[in-house]
Design a protein around this motif. Sequence first.
Motif, PDB file in Angstrom:
ATOM      1  N   LEU A  93       0.677  -1.167   0.242  1.00 33.77           N
ATOM      2  CA  LEU A  93      -0.027   0.085   0.098  1.00 33.77           C
ATOM      3  C   LEU A  93       0.812   1.213  -0.039  1.00 33.77           C
ATOM      4  O   LEU A  93       0.715   2.297  -0.783  1.00 33.77           O
ATOM      5  N   LEU A  94       1.751   1.307   0.837  1.00 31.57           N
ATOM      6  CA  LEU A  94       2.955   2.485   0.771  1.00 31.57           C
ATOM      7  C   LEU A  94       3.398   2.608  -0.638  1.00 31.57           C
ATOM      8  O   LEU A  94       3.571   3.657  -0.897  1.00 31.57           O
ATOM      9  N   LEU A  95       4.085   1.633  -1.164  1.00 29.40           N
ATOM     10  CA  LEU A  95       4.472   1.828  -2.500  1.00 29.40           C
ATOM     11  C   LEU A  95       3.603   2.399  -3.491  1.00 29.40           C
ATOM     12  O   LEU A  95       3.863   3.039  -4.341  1.00 29.40           O
ATOM     13  N   LYS A  96       2.436   1.699  -3.466  1.00 32.92           N
ATOM     14  CA  LYS A  96       1.315   2.256  -4.303  1.00 32.92           C
ATOM     15  C   LYS A  96       0.845   3.956  -4.063  1.00 32.92           C
ATOM     16  O   LYS A  96       0.701   4.704  -4.975  1.00 32.92           O
ATOM     17  N   HIS A  97       0.987   4.258  -2.959  1.00 34.79           N
ATOM     18  CA  HIS A  97       0.658   5.692  -2.624  1.00 34.79           C
ATOM     19  C   HIS A  97       1.898   6.395  -3.022  1.00 34.79           C
ATOM     20  O   HIS A  97       1.737   7.575  -3.656  1.00 34.79           O
ATOM     21  N   ILE A  98       3.297   6.320  -3.044  1.00 32.77           N
ATOM     22  CA  ILE A  98       4.296   6.740  -3.212  1.00 32.77           C
ATOM     23  C   ILE A  98       4.157   6.978  -4.896  1.00 32.77           C
ATOM     24  O   ILE A  98       4.481   8.024  -5.475  1.00 32.77           O
ATOM     25  N   ASP A  99       3.936   5.758  -5.731  1.00 30.28           N
ATOM     26  CA  ASP A  99       3.570   5.878  -7.040  1.00 30.28           C
ATOM     27  C   ASP A  99       2.563   6.809  -7.477  1.00 30.28           C
ATOM     28  O   ASP A  99       2.758   7.622  -8.296  1.00 30.28           O
ATOM     29  N   ASP A 100       1.423   7.083  -6.574  1.00 26.35           N
ATOM     30  CA  ASP A 100       0.562   7.799  -7.177  1.00 26.35           C
ATOM     31  C   ASP A 100       0.974   9.359  -6.867  1.00 26.35           C
ATOM     32  O   ASP A 100       0.476  10.314  -7.561  1.00 26.35           O
ATOM     33  N   GLU A 101       1.796   9.618  -5.730  1.00 22.69           N
ATOM     34  CA  GLU A 101       2.004  10.973  -5.354  1.00 22.69           C
ATOM     35  C   GLU A 101       3.061  11.327  -6.474  1.00 22.69           C
ATOM     36  O   GLU A 101       3.160  12.669  -6.808  1.00 22.69           O
ATOM     37  N   ILE A 102       4.118  10.517  -6.916  1.00 27.48           N
ATOM     38  CA  ILE A 102       5.324  10.912  -7.844  1.00 27.48           C
ATOM     39  C   ILE A 102       4.408  11.169  -9.303  1.00 27.48           C
ATOM     40  O   ILE A 102       4.711  12.267  -9.878  1.00 27.48           O
ATOM     41  N   LYS A 103       3.518  10.428  -9.730  1.00 26.84           N
ATOM     42  CA  LYS A 103       2.618  10.848 -10.847  1.00 26.84           C
ATOM     43  C   LYS A 103       1.933  11.993 -10.853  1.00 26.84           C
ATOM     44  O   LYS A 103       1.837  12.677 -11.790  1.00 26.84           O
ATOM     45  N   GLU A 104       1.311  12.404  -9.584  1.00 29.20           N
ATOM     46  CA  GLU A 104       0.605  13.597  -9.271  1.00 29.20           C
ATOM     47  C   GLU A 104       1.425  14.638  -9.515  1.00 29.20           C
ATOM     48  O   GLU A 104       1.093  15.676 -10.269  1.00 29.20           O
ATOM     49  N   HIS A 105       2.743  14.575  -9.066  1.00 30.07           N
ATOM     50  CA  HIS A 105       3.866  15.628  -8.964  1.00 30.07           C
ATOM     51  C   HIS A 105       4.282  15.960 -10.433  1.00 30.07           C
ATOM     52  O   HIS A 105       4.537  17.149 -10.954  1.00 30.07           O
ATOM     53  N   GLY A 107       2.483  15.314 -13.201  1.00 31.70           N
ATOM     54  CA  GLY A 107       1.288  15.902 -14.083  1.00 31.70           C
ATOM     55  C   GLY A 107       1.171  17.283 -13.682  1.00 31.70           C
ATOM     56  O   GLY A 107       0.538  18.036 -14.549  1.00 31.70           O
ATOM     57  N   GLN A 108       1.552  17.757 -12.677  1.00 33.76           N
ATOM     58  CA  GLN A 108       1.544  19.037 -12.418  1.00 33.76           C
ATOM     59  C   GLN A 108       2.867  19.981 -12.866  1.00 33.76           C
ATOM     60  O   GLN A 108       2.807  21.225 -12.939  1.00 33.76           O
ATOM     61  N   HIS A 109       3.710  19.172 -13.128  1.00 35.20           N
ATOM     62  CA  HIS A 109       5.046  19.904 -13.710  1.00 35.20           C
ATOM     63  C   HIS A 109       5.375  19.336 -14.958  1.00 35.20           C
ATOM     64  O   HIS A 109       5.966  18.216 -15.155  1.00 35.20           O
ATOM     65  N   VAL A 110       5.295  19.941 -16.246  1.00 37.98           N
ATOM     66  CA  VAL A 110       5.428  19.335 -17.440  1.00 37.98           C
ATOM     67  C   VAL A 110       6.827  18.904 -17.777  1.00 37.98           C
ATOM     68  O   VAL A 110       7.095  17.952 -18.256  1.00 37.98           O
ATOM     69  N   GLU A 111       8.000  19.720 -17.209  1.00 32.03           N
ATOM     70  CA  GLU A 111       9.165  19.484 -17.296  1.00 32.03           C
ATOM     71  C   GLU A 111       9.477  17.982 -16.538  1.00 32.03           C
ATOM     72  O   GLU A 111      10.762  17.491 -16.863  1.00 32.03           O
ATOM     73  N   PHE A 112       8.978  17.542 -15.483  1.00 31.39           N
ATOM     74  CA  PHE A 112       8.944  16.306 -14.976  1.00 31.39           C
ATOM     75  C   PHE A 112       8.367  15.132 -15.409  1.00 31.39           C
ATOM     76  O   PHE A 112       8.088  14.112 -14.649  1.00 31.39           O
ATOM     77  N   SER A 113       7.581  15.303 -16.695  1.00 31.80           N
ATOM     78  CA  SER A 113       6.781  14.462 -17.206  1.00 31.80           C
ATOM     79  C   SER A 113       7.702  12.987 -17.508  1.00 31.80           C
ATOM     80  O   SER A 113       8.823  13.218 -17.882  1.00 31.80           O
ATOM     81  N   GLY A 114       6.837  11.925 -16.798  1.00 26.88           N
ATOM     82  CA  GLY A 114       7.949  10.498 -16.871  1.00 26.88           C
ATOM     83  C   GLY A 114       8.658   9.950 -15.890  1.00 26.88           C
ATOM     84  O   GLY A 114       9.357   9.205 -15.807  1.00 26.88           O
ATOM     85  N   MET A 115       8.847  11.285 -14.870  1.00 22.19           N
ATOM     86  CA  MET A 115       9.777  11.096 -13.730  1.00 22.19           C
ATOM     87  C   MET A 115       9.221   9.745 -12.682  1.00 22.19           C
ATOM     88  O   MET A 115       8.230   9.297 -12.666  1.00 22.19           O
ATOM     89  N   GLY A 116      10.274   9.104 -12.550  1.00 22.77           N
ATOM     90  CA  GLY A 116      10.084   7.828 -11.517  1.00 22.77           C
ATOM     91  C   GLY A 116      11.219   7.216 -10.798  1.00 22.77           C
ATOM     92  O   GLY A 116      12.381   8.084 -11.073  1.00 22.77           O
ATOM     93  N   GLN A 174       8.439  -1.313 -15.274  1.00 19.54           N
ATOM     94  CA  GLN A 174       7.523  -0.351 -14.093  1.00 19.54           C
ATOM     95  C   GLN A 174       8.782   0.186 -13.123  1.00 19.54           C
ATOM     96  O   GLN A 174       9.612  -0.308 -12.903  1.00 19.54           O
ATOM     97  N   SER A 175       8.099   1.291 -12.628  1.00 20.69           N
ATOM     98  CA  SER A 175       8.822   1.969 -11.782  1.00 20.69           C
ATOM     99  C   SER A 175       7.683   2.737 -10.665  1.00 20.69           C
ATOM    100  O   SER A 175       6.503   2.629 -10.963  1.00 20.69           O
ATOM    101  N   LEU A 176       8.179   3.452  -9.610  1.00 23.53           N
ATOM    102  CA  LEU A 176       7.275   4.058  -8.634  1.00 23.53           C
ATOM    103  C   LEU A 176       7.140   5.505  -9.758  1.00 23.53           C
ATOM    104  O   LEU A 176       8.234   6.158  -9.910  1.00 23.53           O
ATOM    105  N   GLY A 177       5.835   5.819 -10.151  1.00 28.77           N
ATOM    106  CA  GLY A 177       5.882   7.062 -11.037  1.00 28.77           C
ATOM    107  C   GLY A 177       6.290   6.490 -12.456  1.00 28.77           C
ATOM    108  O   GLY A 177       7.021   5.360 -12.715  1.00 28.77           O
ATOM    109  N   GLY A 178       6.226   7.069 -13.617  1.00 29.38           N
ATOM    110  CA  GLY A 178       6.996   6.730 -14.671  1.00 29.38           C
ATOM    111  C   GLY A 178       6.305   5.471 -15.378  1.00 29.38           C
ATOM    112  O   GLY A 178       6.814   5.214 -16.419  1.00 29.38           O
ATOM    113  N   SER A 179       5.252   5.152 -14.894  1.00 31.54           N
ATOM    114  CA  SER A 179       4.732   3.912 -15.569  1.00 31.54           C
ATOM    115  C   SER A 179       3.460   4.339 -16.400  1.00 31.54           C
ATOM    116  O   SER A 179       2.666   3.312 -16.768  1.00 31.54           O
TER     117      SER A 179
END
Length: 254
Positions: A93-105, A107-116, A174-179
């Motif tokens: 559950l923690l890793l899935k929350h981190i994945d969501d948080e990185i994707k959200e960040h 999504g809010q900053h185009v220069e960080f698209s695909g970060m993970g 797959q990665s945390l974010g970036g997927s």
Amino acid sequence: MGVARGAVEVTVLTHRGAVRQANEDAVVMGALTVAGAEMNAPAHCWLPIADPVIIAVADGLGGHAAGEIASEHAVHRMAESGPQLTGPESVDLLLKHIDDEIKEHAGQHVEFSGMGTTVAGVLLTPDANYWFNVGDSRTYRLKDSRLIQLSEDDSPVLPPAEDGRPVTTNYITQSLGGSGNTAMVPHVGQDTEPGPGAWLMCSDGLSDLVPLEEMERIIAEAGDDNIAVYNLWKAAMNASGRDNISILLVRRHS
């Protein structure tokens, strides 16, 4: 310092390597985190296991400073949540929350698209030992001078080279974010041997460059964890050091 009951001994080194301009790796050891650092010698610490302890490496990926931001966020969140983790379900559950948080960040900053970031580590509780990973950073159990891989590489299977050696790739599935929109599924398992034990965690800056047999030999011949971690780093540097290198050698004493 002698062997402490109810404690884990951690020896760590994280470095940008010989080619990269910055270190996008980060590590967590209980409440301690190190991100974006360039260590020229291992650090050594002892952590009590009265409460659960999480120890892990994160290898950031993405353009600009995106990878560094993702890996640093991951280790900070693990440090905050580690004492409340109880087993595989809570790690998942923690890793899935981190994945969501990185994707959200991202999504809010185009220069960080695909970060993970990848992640690989262990959760040590008073009663059990667990391992986890996402991506191609690795967790090994060290037993009788042998390294037994516990983590599962999220990378495509490639045919061996002509000399029979496995072929490595920087591509991960797959990665945390970036997927993207693909659901991220962490690998989490319980170590079959509870109680005392030893583990090695590393980013692929070590495992892609130094063969398993050489890593085993270096650890066996060192006689000291600081020397072992330093010599593992040196072997990766001598093998081109083309990536960031992070190494955690962990020993649970009860």
